[in-house]
Design a protein around this motif. Sequence first.
Motif, PDB file in Angstrom:
ATOM      1  N   GLU A  17     -67.457 -13.469  17.462  1.00 40.90           N
ATOM      2  CA  GLU A  17     -66.023 -13.006  16.198  1.00 40.90           C
ATOM      3  C   GLU A  17     -65.310 -13.308  16.346  1.00 40.90           C
ATOM      4  O   GLU A  17     -64.727 -14.267  17.671  1.00 40.90           O
ATOM      5  CB  GLU A  17     -67.150 -11.212  16.429  1.00 40.90           C
ATOM      6  N   ASP A  18     -63.834 -12.957  15.528  1.00 45.78           N
ATOM      7  CA  ASP A  18     -62.843 -13.662  16.045  1.00 45.78           C
ATOM      8  C   ASP A  18     -62.569 -12.589  16.656  1.00 45.78           C
ATOM      9  O   ASP A  18     -62.629 -11.324  16.846  1.00 45.78           O
ATOM     10  CB  ASP A  18     -62.445 -12.814  14.324  1.00 45.78           C
ATOM     11  N   MET A  19     -61.778 -13.775  18.298  1.00 46.16           N
ATOM     12  CA  MET A  19     -61.450 -12.984  18.812  1.00 46.16           C
ATOM     13  C   MET A  19     -60.283 -12.295  18.558  1.00 46.16           C
ATOM     14  O   MET A  19     -59.134 -11.497  20.140  1.00 46.16           O
ATOM     15  CB  MET A  19     -61.163 -13.789  20.497  1.00 46.16           C
ATOM     16  N   ASN A  20     -59.263 -12.210  17.589  1.00 47.29           N
ATOM     17  CA  ASN A  20     -58.205 -11.606  17.427  1.00 47.29           C
ATOM     18  C   ASN A  20     -58.435  -9.984  16.390  1.00 47.29           C
ATOM     19  O   ASN A  20     -57.866  -9.697  15.508  1.00 47.29           O
ATOM     20  CB  ASN A  20     -57.161 -12.464  16.711  1.00 47.29           C
ATOM     21  N   ARG A  37     -64.896 -12.959  26.964  1.00 47.96           N
ATOM     22  CA  ARG A  37     -64.073 -13.055  27.580  1.00 47.96           C
ATOM     23  C   ARG A  37     -63.229 -12.374  27.634  1.00 47.96           C
ATOM     24  O   ARG A  37     -61.658 -12.450  28.443  1.00 47.96           O
ATOM     25  CB  ARG A  37     -63.886 -14.903  26.520  1.00 47.96           C
ATOM     26  N   ALA A  38     -62.543 -11.228  26.655  1.00 48.33           N
ATOM     27  CA  ALA A  38     -61.462 -10.406  26.464  1.00 48.33           C
ATOM     28  C   ALA A  38     -61.265  -9.581  27.876  1.00 48.33           C
ATOM     29  O   ALA A  38     -60.430  -9.531  28.265  1.00 48.33           O
ATOM     30  CB  ALA A  38     -61.508  -9.844  25.138  1.00 48.33           C
ATOM     31  N   ARG A  39     -62.749  -9.422  28.101  1.00 51.22           N
ATOM     32  CA  ARG A  39     -63.231  -8.548  29.329  1.00 51.22           C
ATOM     33  C   ARG A  39     -61.883  -9.470  30.363  1.00 51.22           C
ATOM     34  O   ARG A  39     -61.608  -8.406  31.269  1.00 51.22           O
ATOM     35  CB  ARG A  39     -64.312  -7.567  29.489  1.00 51.22           C
ATOM     36  N   GLU A  40     -62.844 -10.309  30.483  1.00 48.40           N
ATOM     37  CA  GLU A  40     -62.723 -11.241  31.334  1.00 48.40           C
ATOM     38  C   GLU A  40     -60.838 -11.285  31.708  1.00 48.40           C
ATOM     39  O   GLU A  40     -60.095 -11.104  32.311  1.00 48.40           O
ATOM     40  CB  GLU A  40     -62.700 -12.583  32.070  1.00 48.40           C
ATOM     41  N   LEU A  41     -59.788 -11.652  30.512  1.00 42.50           N
ATOM     42  CA  LEU A  41     -58.902 -11.634  30.517  1.00 42.50           C
ATOM     43  C   LEU A  41     -57.839 -10.354  30.946  1.00 42.50           C
ATOM     44  O   LEU A  41     -56.510  -9.917  30.858  1.00 42.50           O
ATOM     45  CB  LEU A  41     -57.839 -12.360  28.821  1.00 42.50           C
TER      46      LEU A  41
END
Length: 319
Positions: A96-99, A118-122
């Motif tokens: 899915e689109d990460m933005n 990855r979003a949760r990691e960042l």
Amino acid sequence: MNGPRIEITPPDLRPYREGNSGIPYVWSFDSGRAGPHVGINALIHGNELSGAWALVRLLELGLRPQCGRLSLSFANIDAFSRFDAADPTASRFVEEDMNRLWRPELLDGPATTVELRRARELLPHFRALDFLLDLHSMQTASAPLLLCGLTPKARRFARRMGYPAVVVADAGHPGGVRLIDYGAFGAPRKKPVAVLLEAGQHWARSSIDVALAGCLHFLRATAVLDPELAMRLAPTRAGGRQRFIEVTHAVTVRRGPFLFKDGFRGLEVIDRAGTTIATDGGEPVRTPYDRCVLVMPSRRLAPGLTAVRLGREVPPPRI
Ligand SMILES: [Zn+2]
């Protein structure tokens, strides 16, 4: 088919995998002196290579803050590692689109995708920033743009950066929330501030230069570099005019096929209200007012996606 020109290859990011911050591909340099925590991020979209190149250059240069902390991050490595010049758009994302996923309901919710993981990691990294520059690029060879969202703080910061020449204030996409609008970035209080650089066409060599110049102007504006060095690296153009465009409409593809009336590249000014700029399922799409500016016409024109934004030029903010 007349595909986009691919002038650059992906940088080798393997040397940067470890990071030094506890999060893979996140590098953080503390000056040991008081000051803001500033971050530059690349690869929210895995196929937008110029931002990754700019960060590699900064890492190779060994640029360090003289106050505060500087962090450099590469976001969607999974998508990036699938880059294929034969189908360069496919590696924009994996699932899915990460933005479009920077909403608490999604980030704290049960759904799991490559991008959400990855979003949760960042997330702890992004939440610790006072200033964020998010590096992107565009499908068309439009002039570079700085997107500042809707907050006055980001608009003023864009003025302070003074680069690139065109700033776009917009609400993002109906399809989801961008990183620069996430949580406190999009809130009215003074900090944190986030802006997004669209450096030019995804795979143009010139986009790397623009991305790097954007980084240097960002670092000057956040005052984390030695002022003399910052002015040498990113001189403010005395009297250089910046255009501020306020987006009033996001045109979403309804039925399709969505067909532009012309090969728009972005920043065209359509003089007369009521001019047909496209058709969507045969219905005309018309400009709502005189001197309407077309912002980032898209080539991905499936129903539900943003086809183009419409805006008008406004006076620059006072700083
Ligand atoms: Zn992007």
